[in-house]
Write a protein that holds these residues in place. Structure first.
Motif, PDB file in Angstrom:
ATOM      1  N   TYR A 241      -6.322   6.661   3.719  1.00 39.56           N
ATOM      2  CA  TYR A 241      -5.428   6.608   2.641  1.00 39.56           C
ATOM      3  C   TYR A 241      -4.898   7.633   2.585  1.00 39.56           C
ATOM      4  O   TYR A 241      -4.980   8.962   3.127  1.00 39.56           O
ATOM      5  CB  TYR A 241      -5.999   6.292   1.480  1.00 39.56           C
ATOM      6  CG  TYR A 241      -7.067   7.338   0.877  1.00 39.56           C
ATOM      7  CD1 TYR A 241      -6.333   8.212   0.048  1.00 39.56           C
ATOM      8  CD2 TYR A 241      -8.209   7.282   1.022  1.00 39.56           C
ATOM      9  CE1 TYR A 241      -7.162   9.173  -0.398  1.00 39.56           C
ATOM     10  CE2 TYR A 241      -9.264   8.353   0.409  1.00 39.56           C
ATOM     11  CZ  TYR A 241      -8.571   9.289  -0.213  1.00 39.56           C
ATOM     12  OH  TYR A 241      -9.198  10.452  -0.886  1.00 39.56           O
TER      13      TYR A 241
ATOM     14  N   SER B 167      -2.786   1.570  -4.977  1.00 42.01           N
ATOM     15  CA  SER B 167      -4.137   1.421  -4.427  1.00 42.01           C
ATOM     16  C   SER B 167      -4.148   0.893  -3.099  1.00 42.01           C
ATOM     17  O   SER B 167      -3.131  -0.062  -2.800  1.00 42.01           O
ATOM     18  CB  SER B 167      -5.221   0.624  -5.214  1.00 42.01           C
ATOM     19  OG  SER B 167      -6.228   0.530  -4.725  1.00 42.01           O
ATOM     20  N   ASN B 168      -5.006   1.258  -2.334  1.00 43.35           N
ATOM     21  CA  ASN B 168      -5.027   0.417  -0.937  1.00 43.35           C
ATOM     22  C   ASN B 168      -6.218  -0.508  -0.614  1.00 43.35           C
ATOM     23  O   ASN B 168      -6.762  -1.101   0.256  1.00 43.35           O
ATOM     24  CB  ASN B 168      -5.252   1.315   0.205  1.00 43.35           C
ATOM     25  CG  ASN B 168      -6.529   2.035   0.270  1.00 43.35           C
ATOM     26  OD1 ASN B 168      -7.151   2.318  -0.546  1.00 43.35           O
ATOM     27  ND2 ASN B 168      -6.787   2.524   1.775  1.00 43.35           N
TER      28      ASN B 168
ATOM     29  N   SER C 145       2.036   4.814  -1.099  1.00 47.50           N
ATOM     30  CA  SER C 145       1.032   5.781  -1.463  1.00 47.50           C
ATOM     31  C   SER C 145       0.704   6.016  -2.899  1.00 47.50           C
ATOM     32  O   SER C 145      -0.575   6.245  -3.275  1.00 47.50           O
ATOM     33  CB  SER C 145       1.445   7.218  -0.733  1.00 47.50           C
ATOM     34  OG  SER C 145       1.736   7.097   0.534  1.00 47.50           O
TER      35      SER C 145
ATOM     36  N   LEU D 120      -6.340  -3.952   0.717  1.00 46.52           N
ATOM     37  CA  LEU D 120      -6.217  -3.870   2.201  1.00 46.52           C
ATOM     38  C   LEU D 120      -7.677  -3.737   2.835  1.00 46.52           C
ATOM     39  O   LEU D 120      -8.367  -4.238   3.741  1.00 46.52           O
ATOM     40  CB  LEU D 120      -5.217  -3.115   2.663  1.00 46.52           C
ATOM     41  CG  LEU D 120      -4.882  -2.990   4.237  1.00 46.52           C
ATOM     42  CD1 LEU D 120      -3.786  -2.703   4.347  1.00 46.52           C
ATOM     43  CD2 LEU D 120      -6.087  -1.986   4.884  1.00 46.52           C
TER      44      LEU D 120
ATOM     45  N   THR E  72      -3.538   3.564   5.980  1.00 46.80           N
ATOM     46  CA  THR E  72      -3.289   2.243   5.549  1.00 46.80           C
ATOM     47  C   THR E  72      -1.996   2.238   4.547  1.00 46.80           C
ATOM     48  O   THR E  72      -1.375   1.293   4.151  1.00 46.80           O
ATOM     49  CB  THR E  72      -4.484   1.683   4.851  1.00 46.80           C
ATOM     50  OG1 THR E  72      -4.675   2.937   3.793  1.00 46.80           O
ATOM     51  CG2 THR E  72      -5.648   1.588   5.563  1.00 46.80           C
ATOM     52  N   ASP E  73      -1.685   3.524   4.324  1.00 51.94           N
ATOM     53  CA  ASP E  73      -0.455   3.475   3.336  1.00 51.94           C
ATOM     54  C   ASP E  73       0.963   3.493   4.066  1.00 51.94           C
ATOM     55  O   ASP E  73       1.110   3.745   5.173  1.00 51.94           O
ATOM     56  CB  ASP E  73      -0.604   4.970   2.413  1.00 51.94           C
ATOM     57  CG  ASP E  73      -0.547   6.085   3.181  1.00 51.94           C
ATOM     58  OD1 ASP E  73      -1.204   6.275   4.466  1.00 51.94           O
ATOM     59  OD2 ASP E  73       0.060   7.113   2.690  1.00 51.94           O
TER      60      ASP E  73
ATOM     61  N   THR F 199       0.883  -1.111  -0.110  1.00 51.79           N
ATOM     62  CA  THR F 199      -0.147  -0.219   0.025  1.00 51.79           C
ATOM     63  C   THR F 199       0.669   1.344  -0.043  1.00 51.79           C
ATOM     64  O   THR F 199       0.373   2.154   0.525  1.00 51.79           O
ATOM     65  CB  THR F 199      -1.012   0.331   1.144  1.00 51.79           C
ATOM     66  OG1 THR F 199      -0.230  -0.111   2.518  1.00 51.79           O
ATOM     67  CG2 THR F 199      -2.026  -0.992   1.175  1.00 51.79           C
TER      68      THR F 199
ATOM     69  N   LYS G  95       1.200  -0.739  10.587  1.00 54.22           N
ATOM     70  CA  LYS G  95       0.309  -1.846  10.169  1.00 54.22           C
ATOM     71  C   LYS G  95       0.105  -2.557  11.673  1.00 54.22           C
ATOM     72  O   LYS G  95      -0.693  -3.446  11.503  1.00 54.22           O
ATOM     73  CB  LYS G  95       0.696  -2.346   9.145  1.00 54.22           C
ATOM     74  CG  LYS G  95       0.402  -1.758   7.744  1.00 54.22           C
ATOM     75  CD  LYS G  95       0.678  -2.482   6.520  1.00 54.22           C
ATOM     76  CE  LYS G  95       0.372  -1.910   5.237  1.00 54.22           C
ATOM     77  NZ  LYS G  95       0.469  -2.278   3.966  1.00 54.22           N
TER      78      LYS G  95
ATOM     79  N   LYS H 244      -8.672   4.364  -4.157  1.00 57.08           N
ATOM     80  CA  LYS H 244      -8.381   4.188  -2.911  1.00 57.08           C
ATOM     81  C   LYS H 244      -9.718   4.700  -2.159  1.00 57.08           C
ATOM     82  O   LYS H 244     -10.713   4.954  -2.593  1.00 57.08           O
ATOM     83  CB  LYS H 244      -7.317   5.221  -2.383  1.00 57.08           C
ATOM     84  CG  LYS H 244      -5.965   4.844  -3.279  1.00 57.08           C
ATOM     85  CD  LYS H 244      -4.892   6.043  -2.753  1.00 57.08           C
ATOM     86  CE  LYS H 244      -3.554   6.024  -3.500  1.00 57.08           C
ATOM     87  NZ  LYS H 244      -2.557   6.809  -3.061  1.00 57.08           N
TER      88      LYS H 244
END
Length: 393
Positions: free
Chosen positions: A140, A26-27, A23, A30, A79-80, A21, A112, A55
């Motif tokens: 994101y 795409s996230n 930046s 996840l 998440t990134d 992920t 994470k 995202k």
């Protein structure tokens, strides 16, 4: 001997790390994974997509036993992760590896592991008889300017959830951090007029005029360093200002028509941000006016490319005491790096930063987190759930 994290928690963290992920990527993979985990415990999240749909933010609420969704606490995570480009790693960055009591991988510390702990605790959250709701907020593009969290916090406000506090799980070694500076990034595009370098009167040198701006920015930096305001809770107790990138020119024998300057300031909350930004805008206007005396088509354009507010939660705020009661280490330290905490605080949600891992490992090659830190975060979330339950209230 340090307590080891649960196997289920480690499995969740390692799965999240395997999603690349960065930046620029795409996230959604996840986000889909977390959505599935939530669906398994009967919770349907709200997704807040990015404008291009590549995202998404995720907002999920575990309601109180009586169905109440207002109030309670937000657990916030981005998440990134930052890129690994050009870094030399001892192991594959997105293939988590445990060595000597540490988990090595990109995102292991930032952030994470915190997210993995929370996701691993979703079944416990769903089974708890909550006296107040607990909200999960995943964003994101935090690493490129806290971009996604703007709409995420707006969604919390739009739904009138009115949380009484928020914990942003950035790495603080499980210390309660209640303050950090703002982050403000600017791009200035200077456009002059090209000419042969032997005919300087016929051109307008964009680099030379950009240099005037660089000197001005450094002058403001020197002023802030000398005159303040100051806050001794920070390792750097004043507002910092710096020019960090400059590009211009096409050849040594050509008067440059274009030059771009990128600079930033990271300000204490006591600084008048609008007034400080206006000083830079005013200098750009002055330089532009001087250039147009030579060439009417010259321009100096300032653009805000990223901005995130600072946070300075009072020491006596309820969320500060709550975080300590859940097992975080009390601290008066403030941090110079930025987080999404300021966006929550700006929306009227008292916020602290508290999460496992050390910021010194974040963004670095061979990023790692001590397994003991993950275990401490597990205990923190367990106490939070217990304290938010009718049996623990």
């Amino acid at each position: 001997m340090p307590i080891a994290p649960a196997d289920a928690t480690m499995a969740e963290i390692e799965q999240l790390i395997r999603f690349d992920t960065t930046s620029r990527e795409s996230n959604l993979e996840l986000i889909d994974h977390v959505t599935e985990r939530l669906a398994a415990v009967g919770v349907e999240p709200v997704l807040v997509p990015s404008p291009d749909g590549r995202k998404a933010n995720l907002l999920a609420t575990f309601p109180a036993a009586d169905g109440t969704v207002t109030g309670g606490v937000v657990l916030s995570a981005h998440t990134d992760v930052v890129p690994v480009d050009g870094q030399v790693w001892s192991s594959e960055p997105f293939a988590p590896e445990i060595r000597d009591g540490r988990l090595y991988a990109r995102g292991s510390a930032d952030m994470k592991s915190f997210l993995g702990v929370v996701v691993a605790k979703l079944p416990a959250l769903a089974q708890a008889t909550l006296a107040e709701p607990i909200h999960l907020a995943l964003s994101y593009d935090e690493e490129v300017g806290c971009v996604g969290a703007v709409d995420l916090v707006d969604e919390i406000v739009r739904r009138d959830l009115q949380p009484r506090g928020c914990v942003v799980g950035e790495p603080t070694s499980m210390r309660v951090v209640r303050g950090h500076k703002s982050m403000n990034v600017f791009r200035v595009d200077v456009r002059g007029l090209a000419a042969h370098s032997s005919l300087t009167p016929q051109g307008v040198n964009a680099i030379a005029h950009a240099a005037e701006l660089v000197r001005f920015v450094q002058g403001v930096a020197d002023e802030m360093r000398a005159d303040g305001p100051f806050d001794e809770a920070y390792v750097v107790p004043f507002t910092t200002v710096s020019v960090n990138r400059i590009e211009g020119g096409i050849a040594v024998n050509t008067i440059p028509a274009e030059c771009t300057v990128l600079f930033e300031y990271r300000a204490l909350t006591t600084v008048d941000h609008d007034a400080l930004t206006e000083r830079f805008r005013a200098e750009c206007r002055r330089i532009e006016a001087a250039m147009r005396e030579q060439h009417p088509g010259a321009s100096v354009e300032l653009t805000v490319t990223a901005a995130a507010p600072g946070v300075d939660t009072p020491a006596d705020a309820e969320i500060v005491a709550l975080a300590a009661a859940w097992g975080a280490e009390p601290s008066d330290t403030k941090v110079t790096y930025g987080t999404e905490a300021g966006l929550f605080a700006q929306a009227g949600i008292p916020t602290v930063v508290c999460g496992p891992g050390d910021i010194a490992q974040a963004h670095a090659p061979d990023e790692f987190i001590e397994l003991a830190q993950i275990a401490a975060c597990e205990a923190f979330v367990d106490r939070l759930i217990d304290a938010s339950s009718t049996t623990g209230a």
